[in-house]
Design a protein around this motif. Sequence first.
Motif, PDB file in Angstrom:
ATOM      1  N   PRO B 138      -1.847  11.389 -44.333  1.00  0.00           N
ATOM      2  CA  PRO B 138      -3.304  10.595 -44.692  1.00  0.00           C
ATOM      3  C   PRO B 138      -3.797   9.661 -43.783  1.00  0.00           C
ATOM      4  O   PRO B 138      -2.944   8.737 -43.264  1.00  0.00           O
ATOM      5  CB  PRO B 138      -3.166  10.190 -46.202  1.00  0.00           C
ATOM      6  N   THR B 178      -6.811  15.554 -47.143  1.00  0.00           N
ATOM      7  CA  THR B 178      -8.028  14.527 -47.766  1.00  0.00           C
ATOM      8  C   THR B 178      -9.307  15.072 -47.421  1.00  0.00           C
ATOM      9  O   THR B 178     -10.000  15.050 -48.510  1.00  0.00           O
ATOM     10  CB  THR B 178      -7.885  13.303 -46.852  1.00  0.00           C
ATOM     11  N   GLN B 179      -9.754  15.798 -46.233  1.00  0.00           N
ATOM     12  CA  GLN B 179     -10.704  16.267 -45.954  1.00  0.00           C
ATOM     13  C   GLN B 179     -10.796  17.458 -45.077  1.00  0.00           C
ATOM     14  O   GLN B 179     -10.090  17.129 -44.207  1.00  0.00           O
ATOM     15  CB  GLN B 179     -11.780  15.268 -45.646  1.00  0.00           C
ATOM     16  N   ARG B 188     -14.030  18.230 -49.570  1.00  0.00           N
ATOM     17  CA  ARG B 188     -12.705  17.257 -49.708  1.00  0.00           C
ATOM     18  C   ARG B 188     -11.790  17.813 -50.732  1.00  0.00           C
ATOM     19  O   ARG B 188     -12.035  18.768 -51.490  1.00  0.00           O
ATOM     20  CB  ARG B 188     -13.508  15.911 -50.442  1.00  0.00           C
ATOM     21  N   GLY B 189     -10.730  17.104 -50.412  1.00  0.00           N
ATOM     22  CA  GLY B 189      -9.259  17.640 -51.273  1.00  0.00           C
ATOM     23  C   GLY B 189      -9.723  17.222 -52.547  1.00  0.00           C
ATOM     24  O   GLY B 189     -10.501  16.285 -53.084  1.00  0.00           O
TER      25      GLY B 189
END
Lengths: 264, 224
Positions: B138, B178-179, B188-189
Amino acid sequence: MGEVIVVTSGKGGVGKTTTTANLGTGLASAGQKVVLVDTDIGLRNLDVVMGLENRIVYDIVDVTSGNCRLRQALIKDKRFENLYLLPAAQTKDKTAVSPEQMKVLSDELRTDFDYAIIDCPAGIEQGFKNAIAGADRAVVVTTPEMSAVRDADRIIGLLEASELSNPRLIINRIRPLMVKHGDMMDMADILDILAIELLGVVPEDESIIVSTNKGEPAVLDRGSKAGEAYRRITRRIRGEQVALMNLDIPDGLMNKFKKLLGLH
Amino acid sequence: MTRMEHIALKGTRDGLILYFDPGVEFSVVLEELTRYLRESTEFLRGASVRCFAGEKGYSDEELRALSELLGEYRVELAGWLKPEEVYAGAVVLNPKESPPWQEEGMAEGSCLFVDRTLRSGHSVQYEGNVVVLGDVNPGAEIVAGGNIVVLGTLRGVAHAGAAGDRGASVSAGHLMPTQLRIADLVARGPDEETETVGPEIARIKNGQLFVERLTGTMWRSSLR
């Protein structure tokens, strides 16, 4: 016309980001239009604490460098319609933004929001200078440790030199039991050294760790002691007179029993 | 290949070649070379190298200084390369004609190979495909003109087909970004962390981002 408040400390890990998230969420839950600004470029955290990391497309550097409009970079909070986050960039560094750009940005935020809360990075270098450049008021966060108080003192000096006088103090992570046993500095000790107005005292609370990991600020948790402290701080920010939270601990087991039996 | 700022050493079929940046003064090249030789004496001792500095010519005095320096480290200066020799080896692909080995389902284009984990703050931007032999954490991001393949776990941000290629894909051993962005689409996640089932691939189908398991049968069906 809104107000730009910078949350700063000098020392890292004392709770600037937690404070920013809780103040902002608290103010938003009181109906104010609020924006949180993360200026910790390269080590951003506020998005994670707010649980908004996966929504970031543009960031503060994109805004200041004209890559996108402010409106495009603002992320709306999950819980409150009137709460927004302007995230920091992660792949750049502090020099990507200048104090002049921050002033321009702050002016823009002041016209659009009731409150802009700026989360300042640790340290006293460029990141700090950026964070305070456009602020109207400062909140200094410290913990009851000598090192944190030393750094807070330095920060207060620097704030005063930058014409951000009358910063207000939040004492974070205080442990009433340790204070009672004389193992931790108490409020009076700290105020004696720093000699600034006290905005609030937040007790050490494990629920903060849970709420930080979950991305849900503790201020919304009615059962959290730290959350209660932040609710009171929020009201003080808005100008109300609110008593300090009672952090006294009951004397012992007997009292607990009495309380349970309704005798106390 | 050992690379410094203004010099580069490259091993080829025809021996070692030292490239000098033609855009800087000889003194800069000489200083960097001295530093390099000092640090890697053992590696180059007894070797013979040829040098190349593009169109730039050095004076006799400079050439003497160079061979003296190389001699000091027992490196033989076997001669200078001409520009034609250097560029002759480069294959220029005709973009209109696909190469003979190109089959359906094979992606063409250049590829960047990243053989480490990308941590928070790392950003990889490349016009072709990107392959990561490691994880993407991340706070790290990959922006690729082509496809993205992560052999480990993708937890950061991945943008495939960044120049607008809606046919690009993102695949990973564990796909929990995350995205995810492909061309102009952003997904997005999930807010809650979810378990992944194994290798997955994300791509655009009917104008939407789809994630599917990568399985052997899927490959066969797409080739048919």
